[in-house]
Enzyme design. Structure first.
Site, PDB file in Angstrom:
ATOM      1  N   PHE A 124       0.884  -1.168   0.000  1.00 56.94           N
ATOM      2  CA  PHE A 124       0.000   0.000   0.000  1.00 56.94           C
ATOM      3  C   PHE A 124       0.918   1.213   0.000  1.00 56.94           C
ATOM      4  O   PHE A 124       1.641   1.438   0.985  1.00 56.94           O
ATOM      5  CB  PHE A 124      -0.833  -0.075   1.283  1.00 56.94           C
ATOM      6  CG  PHE A 124      -1.885   0.969   1.496  1.00 56.94           C
ATOM      7  CD1 PHE A 124      -3.105   0.894   0.834  1.00 56.94           C
ATOM      8  CD2 PHE A 124      -1.697   1.989   2.416  1.00 56.94           C
ATOM      9  CE1 PHE A 124      -4.113   1.831   1.087  1.00 56.94           C
ATOM     10  CE2 PHE A 124      -2.699   2.927   2.671  1.00 56.94           C
ATOM     11  CZ  PHE A 124      -3.904   2.838   1.995  1.00 56.94           C
ATOM     12  N   SER A 127       2.168   7.002   1.723  1.00 50.08           N
ATOM     13  CA  SER A 127       2.998   8.049   2.337  1.00 50.08           C
ATOM     14  C   SER A 127       4.088   8.565   1.407  1.00 50.08           C
ATOM     15  O   SER A 127       4.636   7.831   0.583  1.00 50.08           O
ATOM     16  CB  SER A 127       3.671   7.511   3.605  1.00 50.08           C
ATOM     17  OG  SER A 127       2.708   7.133   4.531  1.00 50.08           O
ATOM     18  N   GLY A 132       2.640  12.287   5.147  1.00 46.25           N
ATOM     19  CA  GLY A 132       2.439  11.093   5.968  1.00 46.25           C
ATOM     20  C   GLY A 132       1.062  11.199   6.592  1.00 46.25           C
ATOM     21  O   GLY A 132       0.081  10.670   6.062  1.00 46.25           O
ATOM     22  N   SER A 133       0.973  11.983   7.675  1.00 48.19           N
ATOM     23  CA  SER A 133      -0.348  12.242   8.275  1.00 48.19           C
ATOM     24  C   SER A 133      -1.201  13.065   7.320  1.00 48.19           C
ATOM     25  O   SER A 133      -2.414  12.875   7.220  1.00 48.19           O
ATOM     26  CB  SER A 133      -0.179  13.020   9.581  1.00 48.19           C
ATOM     27  OG  SER A 133       0.455  12.217  10.541  1.00 48.19           O
ATOM     28  N   ASP A 240     -10.205   2.618   7.400  1.00 43.92           N
ATOM     29  CA  ASP A 240     -11.331   2.371   8.321  1.00 43.92           C
ATOM     30  C   ASP A 240     -11.360   0.912   8.756  1.00 43.92           C
ATOM     31  O   ASP A 240     -11.651   0.600   9.900  1.00 43.92           O
ATOM     32  CB  ASP A 240     -12.655   2.654   7.583  1.00 43.92           C
ATOM     33  CG  ASP A 240     -13.299   3.957   8.013  1.00 43.92           C
ATOM     34  OD1 ASP A 240     -12.591   4.818   8.569  1.00 43.92           O
ATOM     35  OD2 ASP A 240     -14.510   4.107   7.790  1.00 43.92           O
ATOM     36  N   ARG A 243      -7.514  -0.036  10.533  1.00 45.66           N
ATOM     37  CA  ARG A 243      -7.058   0.576  11.796  1.00 45.66           C
ATOM     38  C   ARG A 243      -7.451  -0.252  13.015  1.00 45.66           C
ATOM     39  O   ARG A 243      -6.662  -0.374  13.950  1.00 45.66           O
ATOM     40  CB  ARG A 243      -7.585   2.009  11.901  1.00 45.66           C
ATOM     41  CG  ARG A 243      -6.717   2.966  11.105  1.00 45.66           C
ATOM     42  CD  ARG A 243      -7.169   4.405  11.217  1.00 45.66           C
ATOM     43  NE  ARG A 243      -6.266   5.275  10.483  1.00 45.66           N
ATOM     44  CZ  ARG A 243      -6.615   6.426   9.926  1.00 45.66           C
ATOM     45  NH1 ARG A 243      -7.871   6.843  10.019  1.00 45.66           N
ATOM     46  NH2 ARG A 243      -5.730   7.162   9.290  1.00 45.66           N
ATOM     47  N   GLU A 364      -0.303   3.830   9.956  1.00 47.15           N
ATOM     48  CA  GLU A 364      -1.749   3.829   9.654  1.00 47.15           C
ATOM     49  C   GLU A 364      -2.501   4.890  10.472  1.00 47.15           C
ATOM     50  O   GLU A 364      -3.636   4.685  10.891  1.00 47.15           O
ATOM     51  CB  GLU A 364      -2.347   2.433   9.822  1.00 47.15           C
ATOM     52  CG  GLU A 364      -1.858   1.511   8.722  1.00 47.15           C
ATOM     53  CD  GLU A 364      -2.442   0.127   8.761  1.00 47.15           C
ATOM     54  OE1 GLU A 364      -3.659   0.010   8.963  1.00 47.15           O
ATOM     55  OE2 GLU A 364      -1.683  -0.833   8.561  1.00 47.15           O
ATOM     56  N   GLU A 368      -2.035  10.973  17.415  1.00 45.58           N
ATOM     57  CA  GLU A 368      -2.498  12.365  17.343  1.00 45.58           C
ATOM     58  C   GLU A 368      -3.580  12.519  16.273  1.00 45.58           C
ATOM     59  O   GLU A 368      -4.584  13.216  16.479  1.00 45.58           O
ATOM     60  CB  GLU A 368      -1.308  13.300  17.054  1.00 45.58           C
ATOM     61  CG  GLU A 368      -0.306  13.427  18.199  1.00 45.58           C
ATOM     62  CD  GLU A 368       0.586  12.200  18.420  1.00 45.58           C
ATOM     63  OE1 GLU A 368       0.614  11.310  17.541  1.00 45.58           O
ATOM     64  OE2 GLU A 368       1.245  12.124  19.473  1.00 45.58           O
TER      65      GLU A 368
HETATM   66  N1  COS Z   1     -14.254   6.863   4.456  1.00 43.28           N
HETATM   67  C1  COS Z   1     -14.793   7.464   3.361  1.00 43.28           C
HETATM   68  N2  COS Z   1     -14.664   8.792   3.112  1.00 43.28           N
HETATM   69  C2  COS Z   1     -13.962   9.522   3.992  1.00 43.28           C
HETATM   70  C3  COS Z   1     -13.386   8.949   5.151  1.00 43.28           C
HETATM   71  C4  COS Z   1     -13.570   7.562   5.371  1.00 43.28           C
HETATM   72  N3  COS Z   1     -13.055   6.975   6.445  1.00 43.28           N
HETATM   73  N4  COS Z   1     -12.750   9.924   5.847  1.00 43.28           N
HETATM   74  C5  COS Z   1     -12.933  11.056   5.169  1.00 43.28           C
HETATM   75  N5  COS Z   1     -13.669  10.808   4.052  1.00 43.28           N
HETATM   76  C6  COS Z   1     -14.127  11.796   3.064  1.00 43.28           C
HETATM   77  C7  COS Z   1     -14.865  12.953   3.759  1.00 43.28           C
HETATM   78  O1  COS Z   1     -16.230  12.637   3.912  1.00 43.28           O
HETATM   79  C8  COS Z   1     -14.651  14.087   2.784  1.00 43.28           C
HETATM   80  O2  COS Z   1     -15.566  13.931   1.713  1.00 43.28           O
HETATM   81  P1  COS Z   1     -16.179  15.234   0.941  1.00 43.28           P
HETATM   82  O3  COS Z   1     -15.006  15.945   0.331  1.00 43.28           O
HETATM   83  O4  COS Z   1     -17.083  14.638  -0.087  1.00 43.28           O
HETATM   84  O5  COS Z   1     -16.888  16.028   1.995  1.00 43.28           O
HETATM   85  C9  COS Z   1     -13.238  13.823   2.234  1.00 43.28           C
HETATM   86  O6  COS Z   1     -13.002  12.423   2.426  1.00 43.28           O
HETATM   87  C10 COS Z   1     -12.175  14.633   2.947  1.00 43.28           C
HETATM   88  O7  COS Z   1     -12.210  14.274   4.316  1.00 43.28           O
HETATM   89  P2  COS Z   1     -11.740  15.227   5.481  1.00 43.28           P
HETATM   90  O8  COS Z   1     -12.280  16.615   5.242  1.00 43.28           O
HETATM   91  O9  COS Z   1     -12.072  14.587   6.779  1.00 43.28           O
HETATM   92  O10 COS Z   1     -10.154  15.269   5.265  1.00 43.28           O
HETATM   93  P3  COS Z   1      -9.052  16.047   6.115  1.00 43.28           P
HETATM   94  O11 COS Z   1      -8.003  16.382   5.157  1.00 43.28           O
HETATM   95  O12 COS Z   1      -9.653  17.129   6.918  1.00 43.28           O
HETATM   96  O13 COS Z   1      -8.572  14.983   7.214  1.00 43.28           O
HETATM   97  C11 COS Z   1      -7.215  13.127   7.993  1.00 43.28           C
HETATM   98  C12 COS Z   1      -8.042  13.832   6.897  1.00 43.28           C
HETATM   99  C13 COS Z   1      -6.188  13.969   8.707  1.00 43.28           C
HETATM  100  C14 COS Z   1      -8.189  12.554   9.008  1.00 43.28           C
HETATM  101  C15 COS Z   1      -6.606  12.060   7.112  1.00 43.28           C
HETATM  102  O14 COS Z   1      -5.725  12.688   6.210  1.00 43.28           O
HETATM  103  C16 COS Z   1      -5.873  10.976   7.840  1.00 43.28           C
HETATM  104  O15 COS Z   1      -6.485  10.019   8.336  1.00 43.28           O
HETATM  105  N6  COS Z   1      -4.536  11.077   7.875  1.00 43.28           N
HETATM  106  C17 COS Z   1      -3.678  10.043   8.376  1.00 43.28           C
HETATM  107  C18 COS Z   1      -3.321   9.178   7.231  1.00 43.28           C
HETATM  108  C19 COS Z   1      -2.539   7.998   7.624  1.00 43.28           C
HETATM  109  O16 COS Z   1      -3.067   7.121   8.255  1.00 43.28           O
HETATM  110  N7  COS Z   1      -1.260   8.018   7.225  1.00 43.28           N
HETATM  111  C20 COS Z   1      -0.382   6.944   7.520  1.00 43.28           C
HETATM  112  C21 COS Z   1       0.072   6.329   6.233  1.00 43.28           C
HETATM  113  S1  COS Z   1      -0.887   4.993   5.743  1.00 43.28           S
HETATM  114  S2  COS Z   1       0.170   3.461   6.337  1.00 43.28           S
END
Ligand code: COS
Length: 385
Positions: A124, A127, A132-133, A240, A243, A364, A368
């Site tokens: 996957f 990043s 990253g975040s 989702d 995690r 993932e 924070e």
């Molecule tokens: N399932 C489906 N859709 C989702 C969702 C989910 N779990 N989470 C968010 N969305 C959708 C939202 O509904 C929104 O849709 P619309 O644009 O149609 O309204 C869109 O995606 C944007 O979501 P949001 O506004 O919540 O995004 P943000 O940028 O504010 O926040 C965070 C996103 C910070 C929560 C996200 O970037 C995140 O989880 N970051 C961490 C990523 C991670 O885990 N990185 C590690 C690397 S992976 S190993």
């Protein structure tokens, strides 16, 4: 592992049966694979683990239809045995889940069977050095060109990097879009010209990671997963599901730490009595088990909720991941403390757990980020009420 948690209402008979059958497989088949080799062996060991898990039929569970409780039970059991066994299982799921959830029939047919049998290894690739975040900061570009997309950019901290047969890569396919918009997901085979492994990254516990570069890497449009521009939602929907399973892996480490600790404090004598007879030790054991059960309740609540058909379990899986990984870190640290100097001897089980558990609070989605997600839900729920 305590036998009674399987009687909790989250589980059905099929989960109890699976758990009963997994135990001997882990002990006999995985136990025969040397997981504590030198660091340079970790990729080869991981490949052997994937093969064994595939041949044993366990990887059938990493492709849709998902039963998240099954994924969690398997991860918890594997991490109790060894972090690398859990890693090998989990990454087959995380790497292929976008295809399971959103892929075309052709992509499913081409990749999922081989992933479930362990013939192909998945990764996957989300990043980047500056994303990253902050997934919305992804700068890898996917420029449309006739019936292909041309990828340019860098991905880093990619699990199974250099080992995987294919990567699900998230890139910006709409140059004018910013933030979470305009991202798409593509399946890129390992030998695609322009895909390079630029660095293998060594971390404190066995975990094959690498940095990848894409230089005019051309992939067919048919390799796109789901619809164009939906990449962020595809990534989030995948997380989702996965995690809460990270929480389950943390749980396995924590249970193993407790399983190692109890016999130790019952046998070690200090000041003329067993360590376990000291009330300070008893208080620590009580905290350890309470944290483990609380984590398990959150993990299996999130998994069960998804399995009941909930479209999103963003809040539940964030709570499970955050609490279980933080709690496991504390439980493992308590175990090291109760082992005393023995606990930091290289090669001891609790020393290994201490190194293995740390990354889970980061990957993932850091603790924070989980807090931000949970807080966002609280605010929204109160606003809606
Ligand atoms: N399932 C489906 N859709 C989702 C969702 C989910 N779990 N989470 C968010 N969305 C959708 C939202 O509904 C929104 O849709 P619309 O644009 O149609 O309204 C869109 O995606 C944007 O979501 P949001 O506004 O919540 O995004 P943000 O940028 O504010 O926040 C965070 C996103 C910070 C929560 C996200 O970037 C995140 O989880 N970051 C961490 C990523 C991670 O885990 N990185 C590690 C690397 S992976 S190993």
């Amino acid at each position: 592992m305590r036998p009674d948690f399987l009687d909790w209402p989250f589980f059905e008979d099929r989960h109890r049966t699976l758990h009963r059958e997994l135990g001997p497989f882990v002990k006999d088949t995985l136990g025969a694979i040397k997981t504590d080799g030198k660091d340079e062996d970790e990729r080869a060991t991981c490949a052997r683990l994937v093969k064994a898990l595939g041949e044993g039929g366990w990887l059938q569970h990493v492709v849709a239809p998902f039963d998240v409780r099954t994924l969690c039970l398997i991860r918890e059991t594997l991490s109790h045995h060894h972090g690398l066994a859990d890693f090998a299982f989990a990454m087959q799921g995380l790497g292929s889940a976008p295809i399971s959830l959103f892929g075309s029939d052709a992509l499913k047919e081409r990749y999922l069977g081989d992933t479930a049998s362990g013939k192909q290894i998945a990764a996957f690739a989300l990043s980047e050095p500056d994303a990253g975040s902050d997934v919305g900061a992804i700068s890898t570009s996917a420029t449309p060109d006739q019936d292909t997309y041309v990828l340019n950019g860098t991905k880093t901290w990619i699990s199974n990097g250099g080992l995987a047969d294919y990567y699900v890569v998230f890139a910006r396919s709409e140059a004018e879009a910013t933030g979470t918009k305009g991202l798409s997901a593509f399946v890129v085979d390992k030998d695609t010209p322009g895909l390079m492994i630029v660095e293998e990254i060594e971390v404190i516990a066995p975990h094959p990671l690498a940095k990848l570069a894409f230089e005019d890497c051309r992939v067919a449009r048919t390799q796109m997963v789901g619809e164009p521009g939906r990449g962020f939602k595809i990534a989030m929907a995948t997380l989702d599901i996965f995690r809460s399973t990270v929480g389950a892996a943390a749980l396995g480490f924590a249970r193993r730490a407790l399983d190692e600790t109890v016999p130790r404090v019952e046998s070690r004598q200090q000041f003329g009595q067993k360590l376990a007879d000291f009330q300070l030790t008893q208080a620590r054991l009580a905290d350890m088990l309470t944290a483990i059960d609380t984590a398990a309740l959150l993990v299996y609540r999130a998994a069960w909720t998804k399995d009941q058909g909930a479209e999103r379990v963003t809040k539940e899986s964030a709570m499970a991941k955050m609490y279980a990984t933080e709690a496991a870190q504390k439980v493992v640290d308590d175990a090291v403390q109760l082992f005393g100097a023995e606990g930091v001897v290289k090669g001891s089980v609790v020393e290994r757990l201490y190194r293995e558990v740390r990354a889970l609070r980061i990957y993932e989605g850091t603790t924070e980020i989980q807090k931000l997600i949970i807080a966002r839900h609280i605010r929204q729920e109160y606003k809606n009420a």
